[in-house]
Design a protein around this motif. Structure first.
Motif, PDB file in Angstrom:
ATOM      1  N   SER A   1       2.645  -4.097  -1.665  1.00 16.73           N
ATOM      2  CA  SER A   1       1.390  -4.172  -2.489  1.00 16.73           C
ATOM      3  C   SER A   1       1.274  -5.004  -3.575  1.00 16.73           C
ATOM      4  O   SER A   1       0.850  -5.636  -4.043  1.00 16.73           O
ATOM      5  CB  SER A   1       1.437  -2.766  -3.487  1.00 16.73           C
ATOM      6  OG  SER A   1       2.976  -2.269  -3.380  1.00 16.73           O
TER       7      SER A   1
ATOM      8  N   TRP B   1      -1.004  -1.983  -9.271  1.00 17.66           N
ATOM      9  CA  TRP B   1      -0.658  -1.590  -7.162  1.00 17.66           C
ATOM     10  C   TRP B   1       0.025  -0.957  -7.170  1.00 17.66           C
ATOM     11  O   TRP B   1       0.791   0.414  -6.675  1.00 17.66           O
ATOM     12  CB  TRP B   1      -1.983  -2.141  -6.479  1.00 17.66           C
ATOM     13  CG  TRP B   1      -3.326  -1.500  -7.010  1.00 17.66           C
ATOM     14  CD1 TRP B   1      -4.311  -3.168  -7.262  1.00 17.66           C
ATOM     15  CD2 TRP B   1      -4.614  -0.868  -7.029  1.00 17.66           C
ATOM     16  NE1 TRP B   1      -5.707  -2.085  -7.855  1.00 17.66           N
ATOM     17  CE2 TRP B   1      -6.028  -0.922  -8.104  1.00 17.66           C
ATOM     18  CE3 TRP B   1      -4.591   0.972  -6.898  1.00 17.66           C
ATOM     19  CZ2 TRP B   1      -6.903  -0.284  -7.684  1.00 17.66           C
ATOM     20  CZ3 TRP B   1      -5.466   1.645  -7.238  1.00 17.66           C
ATOM     21  CH2 TRP B   1      -6.502   1.648  -7.569  1.00 17.66           C
TER      22      TRP B   1
ATOM     23  N   LEU C   1      -2.567   2.605   1.772  1.00 16.16           N
ATOM     24  CA  LEU C   1      -2.534   0.312   0.712  1.00 16.16           C
ATOM     25  C   LEU C   1      -2.022  -0.287   1.062  1.00 16.16           C
ATOM     26  O   LEU C   1      -1.923  -1.396   1.699  1.00 16.16           O
ATOM     27  CB  LEU C   1      -1.572   0.660  -0.612  1.00 16.16           C
ATOM     28  CG  LEU C   1      -2.351   0.653  -1.870  1.00 16.16           C
ATOM     29  CD1 LEU C   1      -2.896  -0.803  -2.286  1.00 16.16           C
ATOM     30  CD2 LEU C   1      -2.758   2.256  -1.706  1.00 16.16           C
TER      31      LEU C   1
END
Length: 635
Positions: free
Chosen positions: A97, A105, A414
């Motif tokens: 990420s 994030w 994610l």
């Protein structure tokens, strides 16, 4: 404001020319990673979850519950595998990420991975202690309950010193070195797999298909004789005594039995050939675990009626019931080895995540110190062991398990979203000399503070038919992925609300809203499909993009919404602590804070980010400054 937002969304830049250089020891093979994935996954699920789901939730349909959970896990595993081919660095979803969606994030994902692994280790240690205690007539629990009782809500009835001892023993093994710890893990995994094969083969000799077709009278007779309350009856018999709803609820529980394969992705800096070994080992380990779970659950429910299976130690119980007491000891040995490998596999990634985050400066840097002799992050390993051991000693297993799920599902979501973003981001192959530059090649808004993309260009890109991705098409897809996520959340919200309140009658508003959000999801997917994908060649790619990552996102978000409010409250407290650390320390000490302010120069050496065609000009002096911020070895 825009500058502050740019700092939160700054992305990690990794030089491909430096990809094989690491301060950790590269000694792991594909076999080591596959054994690590099987060992960390094939543990508590076999020896605990099978009995609980079969008895309380799904009945013999636990086989289908495990199959559905396996399919959902394989979808997440494919996304992890592509990232393992793209970003062979320690840190798992945290690094993935960081290089794609930005630092803020990434910190959220990394902070939740810490919680996930710590709680998972504490739960397995507690299960190991309980299983071992049952073999010695509960002498450990009786002693501590009598001499050190605790009567506080949310805590254990007594401090489980044995589980703390087990965690610290595994911590010492991990401190000795990666190769040594994986050798022990490989031995335990082989023993565990032998026991799985033994149980399946021997159990088939005692299988009775009638146990998959029990009548309702038999179930009611058992419930009456055992004084089972009306709120805890064992269904109506048959293969699905609790109905389809029970089977799906069982799948949600069985899904967490597959948690653990992502520890493979944290070993990117310790693998000899990470871009090939990581994807292959993830797929192999998940397939092996799926076969083992489905096979064992089939045998257990065929050997003995589902309503009389012990939820704490199902395998020894059913073998004892069918008259094979000698098999109980073989199964017990496998249980201890299986839980040991699960604990070792769970303890392995936690210090690596701490090491990766500390190396980047997002948490305290002393956690990234490497021992010069053993080549392991010894401080991070000790801190991880103490954290998990104390939690396992003090807290109730049920409370720990409820907290474990949310971080895992968020990380899986994610990662799936990042796969979509990366697949439509331009790569070096897309920037061939013959390609004519256009307005679509302007910088992304996240690459340089103050830059932006006119909405007119985004609209033109939406209806264009470009064959190669550009910065504009990449940003358009990133925005569409955000919209897709919001629509999936809304659709799942309607589904969960309807399932929880509607009963047998589905209200019209639920049908209309579900249809609207479903159409919006399909429309967003169509817009993504129309955009050009990257032509970058990799050792592994997720097939059927964007459909498989979208399905993975949908399943994960649905399961997150099924969690109770208490879990979300505890999650909010944990995140509040994390934000205090990030905004008080990490945002000011991040390595990328220096890189983010460096201007691009024509004389600097171009380096390519693993996230795609992100070019960051860093000259020699600037790179040396960045290197000085990294923690060094401990002599």
């Amino acid at each position: 404001m825009q500058r502050a937002l740019g700092q939160l969304l700054r992305r990690k830049v990794v030089d491909l020319s430096d990809i094989n250089q690491t301060r950790l020891s590269r000694c792991l093979t594909t076999l080591d990673l596959t054994a690590l994935g099987i060992g960390s996954t094939l543990g508590a699920g076999i020896y605990v979850i099978i009995g609980k789901v079969a008895n309380d939730t799904a009945g013999p349909a636990v086989v289908l519950s495990f199959f559905i959970a396996a399919m959902a896990s394989i979808l997440a595993g494919l996304c992890y595998a592509e990232f393992g081919a793209r970003v062979p660095k320690a840190g798992s979803a945290y690094v993935y990420s960081y290089v794609t969606v930005g630092e803020f994030w990434a910190f959220i994902i990394g902070w939740n991975l810490i919680l996930e692994y710590a709680i998972g280790n504490a739960s397995v240690a507690r299960a190991f202690s309980t299983y071992f205690d049952s073999l010695i007539d509960n002498k450990i629990s009786n002693f501590f309950s009598e001499h050190m009782p605790m009567h506080l809500s949310g805590l254990s009835e007594y401090p489980d010193m044995f589980s703390l001892l087990i965690v610290m023993l595994i911590t010492v093994i991990l401190c000795l070195g990666v190769k040594e710890s994986t050798t022990i893990n490989n031995i335990f995994t082989v023993v565990n797999l032998y026991v799985v094969v033994y149980v399946i083969i021997c159990g088939l000799f005692k299988a009775d298909t009638h146990n998959w077709d029990l009548s309702q009278d038999e179930v009611e007779k058992f419930d009456t004789s055992h004084h089972v309350s009306k709120n805890a009856t064992h269904g109506v018999g048959g293969f699905m005594p609790y109905g389809v709803s029970g089977m799906m609820s069982g799948a949600a529980t069985c899904f967490y039995a597959f948690v653990g394969f992502d520890c493979i992705a944290t070993t990117g800096e310790e693998v000899k050939n990470p871009q090939r070994a990581i994807p292959l080992s993830i797929v192999l380990s998940l397939l092996a675990c799926a076969i083992a779970y489905c096979g064992l659950s089939s045998v257990v429910t065929l050997m003995w009626p589902y309503y009389d299976i012990d939820i704490n130690a199902p395998l020894p119980y059913v073998f004892e019931k069918v008259g094979w007491k000698i098999a109980k000891y073989f199964v017990t040995a496998g249980a201890l080895c299986g839980l040991s490998t699960s604990l070792l596999g769970g303890m392995f990634p936690l210090p690596r995540v701490l090491f990766a985050m500390a190396s980047d400066g997002l948490i305290f840097r002393f956690l990234a110190r490497i021992n010069d002799r053993f080549k392991t992050p010894i401080i991070a390993t000790i801190v991880s062991g103490l954290f998990a051991g104390i939690m396992g000693m003090m807290f109730d297993v049920e409370e720990l398990v409820n907290m474990m799920s949310i971080g895992t599902l968020l990380a899986y979501t994610l990662v799936a979203a990042c796969v979509l973003i990366l697949r439509y981001r331009p790569s070096l192959q897309d920037d061939s000399p013959d390609r004519t530059p256009s307005s679509s090649d302007m910088p992304l808004s996240g690459e340089k503070a103050g830059s932006g993309v006119p909405w007119r260009l985004l609209w033109e890109q939406l209806i264009s038919r470009d064959s190669t991705p550009s910065n504009i098409s990449s940003q358009l897809v990133a925005m569409l992925v955000i919209v897709l996520g919001v629509m999936i959340i809304c659709l799942n919200g309607v589904i969960v609300a309807e399932l929880d309140t509607a009963g047998e009658v589905i209200p019209m508003w639920a049908i209309v809203m579900a249809a609207i959000f479903g159409l919006l999801v399909l429309l967003t997917l169509l817009c993504i499909v129309l955009q050009p994908q990257s032509t970058e060649k990799m050792s592994f790619k997720v097939p059927l993009v964007p459909f498989l990552p979208t399905i993975s996102m949908f399943v994960n978000i649905y399961l997150m919404m099924k969690l109770d409010s208490a879990t979300w409250i505890r999650f909010a407290v944990w995140m509040a602590i994390g934000f205090l650390i990030y905004f008080g320390y990490g945002v000011w000490n991040s390595n990328e804070r220096r890189v983010y302010h460096f201007p691009q120069t024509s004389t600097s050496t171009s380096t390519r980010s693993l996230a795609g065609a992100d070019y960051q000009g860093i000259n020699a002096s600037e790179q040396s400054i960045n290197d000085d911020k990294l923690p060094s070895k401990v002599d």
